[in-house]
Write a protein that holds these residues in place. Sequence first.
Motif, PDB file in Angstrom:
ATOM      1  N   THR A  28       0.823  -1.206   0.000  1.00  0.00           N
ATOM      2  CA  THR A  28       0.000   0.000   0.000  1.00  0.00           C
ATOM      3  C   THR A  28       0.859   1.260   0.000  1.00  0.00           C
ATOM      4  O   THR A  28       0.497   2.266  -0.608  1.00  0.00           O
ATOM      5  N   ALA A  29       2.009   1.189   0.651  1.00  0.00           N
ATOM      6  CA  ALA A  29       2.917   2.344   0.653  1.00  0.00           C
ATOM      7  C   ALA A  29       3.469   2.586  -0.743  1.00  0.00           C
ATOM      8  O   ALA A  29       3.526   3.724  -1.219  1.00  0.00           O
ATOM      9  N   ASP A  30       3.841   1.505  -1.419  1.00  0.00           N
ATOM     10  CA  ASP A  30       4.386   1.627  -2.775  1.00  0.00           C
ATOM     11  C   ASP A  30       3.360   2.209  -3.736  1.00  0.00           C
ATOM     12  O   ASP A  30       3.703   2.928  -4.676  1.00  0.00           O
ATOM     13  N   ASN A  31       2.081   1.872  -3.504  1.00  0.00           N
ATOM     14  CA  ASN A  31       1.017   2.346  -4.386  1.00  0.00           C
ATOM     15  C   ASN A  31       0.360   3.627  -3.876  1.00  0.00           C
ATOM     16  O   ASN A  31      -0.653   4.064  -4.421  1.00  0.00           O
ATOM     17  N   LYS A  32       0.937   4.211  -2.813  1.00  0.00           N
ATOM     18  CA  LYS A  32       0.458   5.475  -2.248  1.00  0.00           C
ATOM     19  C   LYS A  32      -1.012   5.408  -1.839  1.00  0.00           C
ATOM     20  O   LYS A  32      -1.795   6.321  -2.087  1.00  0.00           O
ATOM     21  N   ILE A  33      -1.389   4.275  -1.234  1.00  0.00           N
ATOM     22  CA  ILE A  33      -2.744   4.110  -0.717  1.00  0.00           C
ATOM     23  C   ILE A  33      -2.771   4.664   0.705  1.00  0.00           C
ATOM     24  O   ILE A  33      -2.083   4.165   1.587  1.00  0.00           O
ATOM     25  N   ASN A  34      -3.556   5.719   0.921  1.00  0.00           N
ATOM     26  CA  ASN A  34      -3.520   6.396   2.218  1.00  0.00           C
ATOM     27  C   ASN A  34      -4.793   6.204   3.032  1.00  0.00           C
ATOM     28  O   ASN A  34      -5.101   6.992   3.915  1.00  0.00           O
TER      29      ASN A  34
END
Length: 261
Positions: free
Chosen positions: A28-34
């Motif tokens: 999720t961090a790599d895909n910028k899921i916040n």
Amino acid sequence: MKKLKGKNIRVITIVAGNDRLDLAKSMTADNKINFPVVVDYGRQFYSDYGIRVYPTTVIVDKEGIITHSIPSHPLTFKKLFEGYIKKALGEIDESKLNDMLSPHNVKADKTHLESTRLYNLAMKFTENGMIELAVNSVRKSIEVKPDMLKSHILLGFLYLEMDDPDSALTTFNKALELDPHSHDAKTGLGGAFVMKGELDKAIEILNDAAIANPYAQMTYYELGKAYELKGEKDKSIEMYKKAIEKIIHKQILPSSISKCK
């Protein structure tokens, strides 16, 4: 998602079948899921909600009732999602939702449709072993829509089928420019390095491709080949077993490019 701000909507991502929270967080961090991420241990949520297609978007109203679901990611996803959200919020009624989603009001991207048609044709040729025709069709698909990720990936695997790892490397690298997180592109890239005998590079890329990947049967298969060629028998057997486990659990993409040869 920016349009949803201030509308009392909560977005939650559910990762299925991944028993390592650290990998889910990394993905999720790599895909910028916040927004919040929940790991569905044992796929209980997916079973309870009857989900069979990944990904599936589920709309739940304030009463906790599922009002709509959108399997996969169709061309009309944005229109469907917008309509279902408005209906769940009470901004439109059923009649207006039907009008909104009428085929006459959904403007399809003709370029995307033509590229998809050519891709599907290439897949048919691939399934029937007509590799040259498949290559011609998928190249045309890319000409029509250069950012069609799945066409680049299919072309890369076709090059591997033709024992052309150099062209495959170029094609998979292009796919990774379009989507740096594509498991399929990384798997193909690893397969190309296996074919070229660059086994350490292959293993590094394939291990990365296997992370948080629900369809990793081909990735593990390529890892098995890489370790086998390196003479690491035990590691090779371990990877082949993982590939078989994925197949047994029916975690297989519905395309010939994902099948172990």
